[in-house]
Design a protein around this motif. Structure first.
Motif, PDB file in Angstrom:
ATOM      1  N   CYS A 250       0.869  -1.184   0.000  1.00  0.00           N
ATOM      2  CA  CYS A 250       0.000   0.000   0.000  1.00  0.00           C
ATOM      3  C   CYS A 250       0.906   1.235   0.000  1.00  0.00           C
ATOM      4  N   ASP A 251       1.098   1.809  -1.173  1.00  0.00           N
ATOM      5  CA  ASP A 251       2.026   2.928  -1.341  1.00  0.00           C
ATOM      6  C   ASP A 251       1.303   4.231  -1.018  1.00  0.00           C
ATOM      7  N   GLY A 252       1.539   4.754   0.194  1.00  0.00           N
ATOM      8  CA  GLY A 252       0.894   5.989   0.631  1.00  0.00           C
ATOM      9  C   GLY A 252       1.814   7.189   0.487  1.00  0.00           C
ATOM     10  N   GLN A 253       1.320   8.262  -0.123  1.00  0.00           N
ATOM     11  CA  GLN A 253       2.070   9.495  -0.319  1.00  0.00           C
ATOM     12  C   GLN A 253       1.305  10.646   0.313  1.00  0.00           C
ATOM     13  N   GLY A 254       2.055  11.664   0.735  1.00  0.00           N
ATOM     14  CA  GLY A 254       1.425  12.836   1.333  1.00  0.00           C
ATOM     15  C   GLY A 254       2.410  13.548   2.233  1.00  0.00           C
ATOM     16  N   ASN A 255       1.970  14.669   2.787  1.00  0.00           N
ATOM     17  CA  ASN A 255       2.783  15.396   3.762  1.00  0.00           C
ATOM     18  C   ASN A 255       1.871  15.813   4.913  1.00  0.00           C
ATOM     19  N   PRO A 256       1.991  15.131   6.060  1.00  0.00           N
ATOM     20  CA  PRO A 256       2.983  14.091   6.372  1.00  0.00           C
ATOM     21  C   PRO A 256       2.622  12.747   5.719  1.00  0.00           C
ATOM     22  N   ILE A 257       3.616  11.861   5.644  1.00  0.00           N
ATOM     23  CA  ILE A 257       3.399  10.535   5.057  1.00  0.00           C
ATOM     24  C   ILE A 257       2.490   9.716   5.970  1.00  0.00           C
ATOM     25  N   PRO A 258       1.545   8.951   5.406  1.00  0.00           N
ATOM     26  CA  PRO A 258       0.672   8.117   6.254  1.00  0.00           C
ATOM     27  C   PRO A 258       1.487   7.169   7.133  1.00  0.00           C
ATOM     28  N   GLN A 259       1.071   7.082   8.399  1.00  0.00           N
ATOM     29  CA  GLN A 259       1.765   6.241   9.358  1.00  0.00           C
ATOM     30  C   GLN A 259       0.923   5.068   9.844  1.00  0.00           C
ATOM     31  N   GLU A 260      -0.333   4.995   9.432  1.00  0.00           N
ATOM     32  CA  GLU A 260      -1.206   3.904   9.872  1.00  0.00           C
ATOM     33  C   GLU A 260      -1.906   3.305   8.648  1.00  0.00           C
ATOM     34  N   PHE A 261      -1.888   1.962   8.565  1.00  0.00           N
ATOM     35  CA  PHE A 261      -2.466   1.260   7.422  1.00  0.00           C
ATOM     36  C   PHE A 261      -3.403   0.168   7.938  1.00  0.00           C
ATOM     37  N   LEU A 262      -4.645   0.237   7.478  1.00  0.00           N
ATOM     38  CA  LEU A 262      -5.659  -0.748   7.851  1.00  0.00           C
ATOM     39  C   LEU A 262      -5.982  -1.586   6.623  1.00  0.00           C
ATOM     40  N   TRP A 263      -5.777  -2.933   6.747  1.00  0.00           N
ATOM     41  CA  TRP A 263      -6.085  -3.857   5.654  1.00  0.00           C
ATOM     42  C   TRP A 263      -7.373  -4.603   5.983  1.00  0.00           C
ATOM     43  N   GLU A 264      -8.280  -4.632   5.006  1.00  0.00           N
ATOM     44  CA  GLU A 264      -9.545  -5.351   5.159  1.00  0.00           C
ATOM     45  C   GLU A 264      -9.856  -6.085   3.867  1.00  0.00           C
ATOM     46  N   LYS A 265     -10.726  -7.086   3.995  1.00  0.00           N
ATOM     47  CA  LYS A 265     -11.224  -7.801   2.832  1.00  0.00           C
ATOM     48  C   LYS A 265     -12.723  -7.617   2.776  1.00  0.00           C
ATOM     49  N   GLU A 266     -13.203  -7.178   1.636  1.00  0.00           N
ATOM     50  CA  GLU A 266     -14.639  -6.943   1.509  1.00  0.00           C
ATOM     51  C   GLU A 266     -15.406  -8.244   1.759  1.00  0.00           C
ATOM     52  N   GLY A 267     -16.443  -8.128   2.582  1.00  0.00           N
ATOM     53  CA  GLY A 267     -17.222  -9.295   2.947  1.00  0.00           C
ATOM     54  C   GLY A 267     -16.777  -9.944   4.234  1.00  0.00           C
ATOM     55  N   SER A 268     -15.646  -9.497   4.791  1.00  0.00           N
ATOM     56  CA  SER A 268     -15.139 -10.041   6.048  1.00  0.00           C
ATOM     57  C   SER A 268     -15.371  -9.023   7.152  1.00  0.00           C
ATOM     58  N   ASP A 269     -15.830  -9.511   8.309  1.00  0.00           N
ATOM     59  CA  ASP A 269     -16.139  -8.613   9.420  1.00  0.00           C
ATOM     60  C   ASP A 269     -14.883  -8.119  10.129  1.00  0.00           C
ATOM     61  N   ALA A 270     -13.918  -8.983  10.328  1.00  0.00           N
ATOM     62  CA  ALA A 270     -12.726  -8.627  11.089  1.00  0.00           C
ATOM     63  C   ALA A 270     -11.655  -8.062  10.159  1.00  0.00           C
ATOM     64  N   PRO A 271     -10.932  -7.020  10.598  1.00  0.00           N
ATOM     65  CA  PRO A 271      -9.829  -6.494   9.783  1.00  0.00           C
ATOM     66  C   PRO A 271      -8.687  -7.501   9.703  1.00  0.00           C
ATOM     67  N   LEU A 272      -7.965  -7.459   8.603  1.00  0.00           N
ATOM     68  CA  LEU A 272      -6.847  -8.374   8.420  1.00  0.00           C
ATOM     69  C   LEU A 272      -5.590  -7.904   9.140  1.00  0.00           C
ATOM     70  N   GLN A 273      -5.367  -6.589   9.132  1.00  0.00           N
ATOM     71  CA  GLN A 273      -4.116  -6.075   9.711  1.00  0.00           C
ATOM     72  C   GLN A 273      -4.265  -4.587   9.965  1.00  0.00           C
ATOM     73  N   LEU A 274      -3.790  -4.100  11.117  1.00  0.00           N
ATOM     74  CA  LEU A 274      -3.774  -2.684  11.454  1.00  0.00           C
ATOM     75  C   LEU A 274      -2.429  -2.373  12.115  1.00  0.00           C
ATOM     76  N   SER A 275      -1.574  -1.673  11.391  1.00  0.00           N
ATOM     77  CA  SER A 275      -0.242  -1.363  11.922  1.00  0.00           C
ATOM     78  C   SER A 275       0.382  -0.279  11.057  1.00  0.00           C
ATOM     79  N   SER A 276       1.633   0.032  11.397  1.00  0.00           N
ATOM     80  CA  SER A 276       2.384   0.994  10.593  1.00  0.00           C
ATOM     81  C   SER A 276       3.022   0.346   9.374  1.00  0.00           C
ATOM     82  N   ASP A 277       2.881  -0.982   9.261  1.00  0.00           N
ATOM     83  CA  ASP A 277       3.432  -1.710   8.118  1.00  0.00           C
ATOM     84  C   ASP A 277       2.437  -1.647   6.965  1.00  0.00           C
ATOM     85  N   SER A 278       2.913  -1.203   5.822  1.00  0.00           N
ATOM     86  CA  SER A 278       2.021  -1.017   4.674  1.00  0.00           C
ATOM     87  C   SER A 278       1.943  -2.254   3.784  1.00  0.00           C
ATOM     88  N   VAL A 279       2.527  -3.383   4.191  1.00  0.00           N
ATOM     89  CA  VAL A 279       2.600  -4.579   3.352  1.00  0.00           C
ATOM     90  C   VAL A 279       1.700  -5.666   3.936  1.00  0.00           C
TER      91      VAL A 279
END
Length: 457
Positions: A250-279
């Motif tokens: 997940c390539d995030g650009q901006g100023n400031p650069i995004p520091q939090e990344f939330l991964w989800e799958k459509e149709g799934s209730d629980a998030p897959l990953q929430l951290s500062s790691d964008s991969v």
């Protein structure tokens, strides 16, 4: 008696002659005004056509005598004699300071005393300008207010602005006299609305002054503009296949650069990953991983959403990416979700392809090579065992020592042992139904057969 008109003409002629003699006073000294930059050197020259046996003299604005002819009158090492003749007196003042400014007087002591004035103007050099108001980042679409200030100029300097290569009009200039009462401090203000493109833009303030002698003195500062983030998802490898490892970046650009990344799958209730790691990593892809994956990148300026459609069923098809925009508003604690912020999402949908020409993987090729080598080795071993067994069955021998039959393990003295190998052909046992019967028959007919003997020496 002269006519009145002729008398008037004679009077005017006499007045003109008298005025001409006054303007041509050869004993009147002459000087010139001088301008010098603070720290420089000024030269004062006084000349007279007819000194009338008198000497010239220079005095400062405080009416202190500097030089009388060739004689120094004031002990100031900055003041030096340049030339002294009956018709000229020239002096120089080095390391000029602002207090040296004023009217200097050249005098010649005739009857009456004649004088000439020379105005010395000292220019104050403006200091390097300073820019204020850029210390903190500015949010996009807000108004930037910058101030440029330079002090020490005399007369007051001029300030001008540039952003990149574009001139900026100031909102006003303020001139304040410095505490020394001789120089001035000049301030200039500019205001403009900043955008995302103004991040890292250079703003320059330049001071113009006659003391700089066709050069300029300026200061440049870079703007820091905070703006909303953008994001897109990049797969690694670009064309994933079932059974392989997949990384979604997940390539995030901006100023400031995004520091939090939330991964989800459509149709799934629980998030897959929430951290500062964008991969997001898939160690081993399978068909159940198919679906739409959503990455929400968040910074202090807001959130952005990127999407990626993964279809593992059609593995051999090269995918065709599509890009679209999706709003991703950050929900507040007491307000409904709005669509103020925009998010960029990249969609990735593989198209079907015929299975007639699959692309083999590297691991499958290695397995095929190893299997072929093992098969060849096994075949060679089996062939060797068959040949060895056939040889042992067709040959059976006995050894005789002084008339008695012994086996190989009873051989004590090879010189005394004679071994006889009887073959089926030598014993006439070709008609035996099997190998055992042939051997028995061969032992019984040993006397009449052709023996093949071997002697151990």
């Amino acid at each position: 008696m002269l006519p009145p008109a002729l008398g008037l003409l004679l009077l005017l002629a006499c007045f003109g002659a008298t005025r001409g003699n006054l303007s041509r006073d050869e004993s009147q000294p002459t000087t010139s005004d001088e301008t010098v930059v603070a720290g420089g050197t000024v030269v004062l020259k006084c000349q007279v056509e007819d000194p009338d046996d008198s000497s010239l003299q220079w005095s400062n604005p405080a009416q202190q005598t500097l030089y009388f002819g060739e004689k120094r009158a004031l002990r100031d090492n900055r003041i030096q004699l340049e030339r002294s003749t009956p018709n000229e007196l020239t002096i120089s003042i080095s390391d000029v300071v602002l207090s040296d400014e004023g009217e200097y007087t050249c005098s010649i002591f005739t009857m009456p005393v004649r004088t000439a004035k020379a105005l010395v103007t000292v220019l104050g050099i403006p200091q390097k300008p300073q820019i204020f108001g850029h210390e903190q980042p500015i949010d996009e679409e807000k108004i930037a207010r910058l101030t440029c200030r330079s002090s020490g100029s005399k007369p007051a300097a001029q300030l001008r602005w540039k952003k990149g290569n574009k001139e900026l009009m100031d909102e006003g200039t303020e001139v304040v006299e410095d505490p020394n009462g001789k120089t001035f401090t000049v301030s200039s203000r500019v205001e403009f609305r900043v955008t995302k493109e103004d991040n890292e833009a250079e703003v320059t303030c330049t001071v113009d002054h006659e003391s700089l002698q066709n050069s300029e003195r300026s200061t440049t500062q870079k703007l820091q503009v905070h703006y909303k983030p953008t994001a897109k998802i990049e797969p690694h490898p670009q064309y994933p296949r079932e059974g392989e490892k997949l990384q979604l970046q997940c390539d995030g650009q901006g100023n400031p650069i995004p520091q939090e990344f939330l991964w989800e799958k459509e149709g799934s209730d629980a998030p897959l990953q929430l951290s500062s790691d964008s991969v997001l990593i898939f160690p081993f892809l399978n068909k159940s991983d198919s679906g739409t994956y959503v990455c929400t990148a968040t910074s202090s300026m807001g959130s952005v959403v990127a999407k990626y459609n993964l279809d593992v069923s059609d593995l051999s098809q090269l995918p065709t990416p599509h890009v679209h925009s999706t709003p991703a508003p950050p929900p507040g604690p007491s307000q409904p979700i709005s669509h103020a912020s925009m998010a960029t999402a990249s969609s990735f949908t593989p198209a079907p392809i015929q299975d007639a020409s699959p692309v083999p993987s590297t691991s499958s090729t290695y397995h095929a090579v190893i299997g072929g080598v093992v098969a060849v080795i096994v075949f060679l071993l089996l062939s060797l065992l068959i040949v060895l067994g056939h040889y042992l069955i067709r040959h059976k021998g006995m050894c005789i020592r002084h008339g008695e039959t012994v086996t190989s393990r009873h051989r004590q003295n090879p010189a005394e042992v004679m071994c006889t190998y009887l073959t089926h052909e030598a014993k006439g046992s070709d008609d035996a139904p099997d190998a055992d019967t042939a051997i028995i028959n061969a032992e019984g007919g040993q006397a009449g057969g052709d023996d093949k003997k071997e002697y151990f020496i």
